[in-house]
Scaffold this motif. Sequence first.
Motif, mmCIF file in Angstrom:
data_model
loop_
_atom_site.group_PDB
_atom_site.id
_atom_site.type_symbol
_atom_site.label_atom_id
_atom_site.label_comp_id
_atom_site.label_asym_id
_atom_site.label_seq_id
_atom_site.Cartn_x
_atom_site.Cartn_y
_atom_site.Cartn_z
ATOM 1 N N PHE A 144 51.119 31.344 26.248
ATOM 2 C CA PHE A 144 49.660 31.353 26.204
ATOM 3 C C PHE A 144 49.113 32.698 25.732
ATOM 4 N N ALA A 145 49.822 33.780 26.023
ATOM 5 C CA ALA A 145 49.395 35.089 25.525
ATOM 6 C C ALA A 145 49.475 35.123 23.997
ATOM 7 N N LEU A 146 50.498 34.502 23.447
ATOM 8 C CA LEU A 146 50.624 34.438 21.986
ATOM 9 C C LEU A 146 49.510 33.616 21.370
ATOM 10 N N ALA A 147 48.947 32.692 22.143
ATOM 11 C CA ALA A 147 47.840 31.862 21.655
ATOM 12 C C ALA A 147 46.480 32.525 21.882
ATOM 13 N N GLY A 148 46.475 33.706 22.498
ATOM 14 C CA GLY A 148 45.231 34.445 22.663
ATOM 15 C C GLY A 148 44.628 34.412 24.049
ATOM 16 N N ALA A 149 45.272 33.749 24.997
ATOM 17 C CA ALA A 149 44.747 33.709 26.368
ATOM 18 C C ALA A 149 45.168 34.962 27.118
ATOM 19 N N ARG A 150 44.314 35.406 27.990
ATOM 20 C CA ARG A 150 44.684 36.492 28.893
ATOM 21 C C ARG A 150 45.533 35.866 29.994
ATOM 22 N N SER A 151 46.795 36.248 30.075
ATOM 23 C CA SER A 151 47.739 35.604 30.983
ATOM 24 C C SER A 151 47.946 36.418 32.251
ATOM 25 N N LEU A 152 47.953 35.705 33.377
ATOM 26 C CA LEU A 152 48.193 36.310 34.676
ATOM 27 C C LEU A 152 49.421 35.644 35.278
ATOM 28 N N GLN A 153 50.466 36.428 35.480
ATOM 29 C CA GLN A 153 51.708 35.879 36.006
ATOM 30 C C GLN A 153 51.585 35.677 37.511
ATOM 31 N N VAL A 154 51.807 34.447 37.957
ATOM 32 C CA VAL A 154 51.782 34.125 39.388
ATOM 33 C C VAL A 154 53.033 33.321 39.718
ATOM 34 N N GLU A 155 53.643 33.646 40.832
ATOM 35 C CA GLU A 155 54.874 32.974 41.244
ATOM 36 C C GLU A 155 54.711 32.199 42.546
ATOM 37 N N SER A 156 53.658 32.482 43.307
ATOM 38 C CA SER A 156 53.491 31.827 44.608
ATOM 39 C C SER A 156 52.069 31.280 44.745
ATOM 40 N N ASP A 157 51.899 30.402 45.715
ATOM 41 C CA ASP A 157 50.570 29.844 45.977
ATOM 42 C C ASP A 157 49.591 30.935 46.406
ATOM 43 N N GLU A 158 50.071 31.926 47.142
ATOM 44 C CA GLU A 158 49.203 33.019 47.586
ATOM 45 C C GLU A 158 48.699 33.838 46.404
ATOM 46 N N GLU A 159 49.588 34.134 45.456
ATOM 47 C CA GLU A 159 49.177 34.860 44.258
ATOM 48 C C GLU A 159 48.189 34.026 43.445
ATOM 49 N N PHE A 160 48.443 32.726 43.366
ATOM 50 C CA PHE A 160 47.543 31.834 42.646
ATOM 51 C C PHE A 160 46.157 31.856 43.273
ATOM 52 N N GLU A 161 46.075 31.724 44.590
ATOM 53 C CA GLU A 161 44.779 31.733 45.281
ATOM 54 C C GLU A 161 44.035 33.039 45.049
ATOM 55 N N ALA A 162 44.726 34.161 45.163
ATOM 56 C CA ALA A 162 44.090 35.468 44.977
ATOM 57 C C ALA A 162 43.543 35.618 43.559
ATOM 58 N N ASN A 163 44.328 35.213 42.568
ATOM 59 C CA ASN A 163 43.880 35.320 41.180
ATOM 60 C C ASN A 163 42.736 34.362 40.871
ATOM 61 N N MET A 164 42.795 33.145 41.409
ATOM 62 C CA MET A 164 41.704 32.197 41.198
ATOM 63 C C MET A 164 40.401 32.721 41.804
ATOM 64 N N GLN A 165 40.478 33.261 42.998
ATOM 65 C CA GLN A 165 39.283 33.805 43.646
ATOM 66 C C GLN A 165 38.669 34.907 42.784
ATOM 67 N N ARG A 166 39.527 35.777 42.261
ATOM 68 C CA ARG A 166 39.055 36.872 41.412
ATOM 69 C C ARG A 166 38.434 36.333 40.122
ATOM 70 N N LEU A 167 39.055 35.325 39.528
ATOM 71 C CA LEU A 167 38.533 34.764 38.281
ATOM 72 C C LEU A 167 37.218 34.020 38.488
ATOM 73 N N PHE A 168 37.057 33.359 39.624
ATOM 74 C CA PHE A 168 35.793 32.677 39.903
ATOM 75 C C PHE A 168 34.647 33.675 40.025
ATOM 76 N N GLU A 169 34.942 34.886 40.416
ATOM 77 C CA GLU A 169 33.914 35.917 40.550
ATOM 78 C C GLU A 169 33.699 36.697 39.257
ATOM 79 N N ASP A 170 34.588 36.539 38.291
ATOM 80 C CA ASP A 170 34.522 37.249 37.017
ATOM 81 C C ASP A 170 33.550 36.541 36.074
ATOM 82 N N GLU A 171 32.508 37.223 35.652
ATOM 83 C CA GLU A 171 31.503 36.649 34.755
ATOM 84 C C GLU A 171 32.071 36.362 33.364
ATOM 85 N N GLU A 172 33.153 37.029 32.992
ATOM 86 C CA GLU A 172 33.775 36.847 31.681
ATOM 87 C C GLU A 172 34.612 35.580 31.600
#
Length: 100
Positions: free
Chosen positions: A15-43
């Motif tokens: 996905f990075a090669l396709a132009g997406a900003r990629s966030l590596q997550v390996e666990s459900d906890e990391e996924f939740e933390a990143n999703m919460q941050r992205l929901f608050e990100d206006e970008e």
Amino acid sequence: MRLFFLGNREECLGFALAGARSLQVESDEEFEANMQRLFEDEEAGVIIAADRFFETYSKRFSKRREKKAVPAVVFVPSIDGSHRETDIKGYISGVLGIRL
């Protein structure tokens, strides 16, 4: 608006090669933390995630979809195979965030 992807290392590379900003997550906890941050990100405009995190998303963030449509969240099959077993109607309902 930016496009983000959440998944493992190999999925992120594609996905990075396709132009997406990629966030590596390996666990459900990391996924939740990143999703919460992205929901608050206006970008954040679109969030693509590996389908192995769909259950975690449904439990933790499904109510949020009822209040706010942006960022859009889409799940794609994981590199190691699909983790969701649903019919096309269920898949479309999940992508759109509504019941058909």
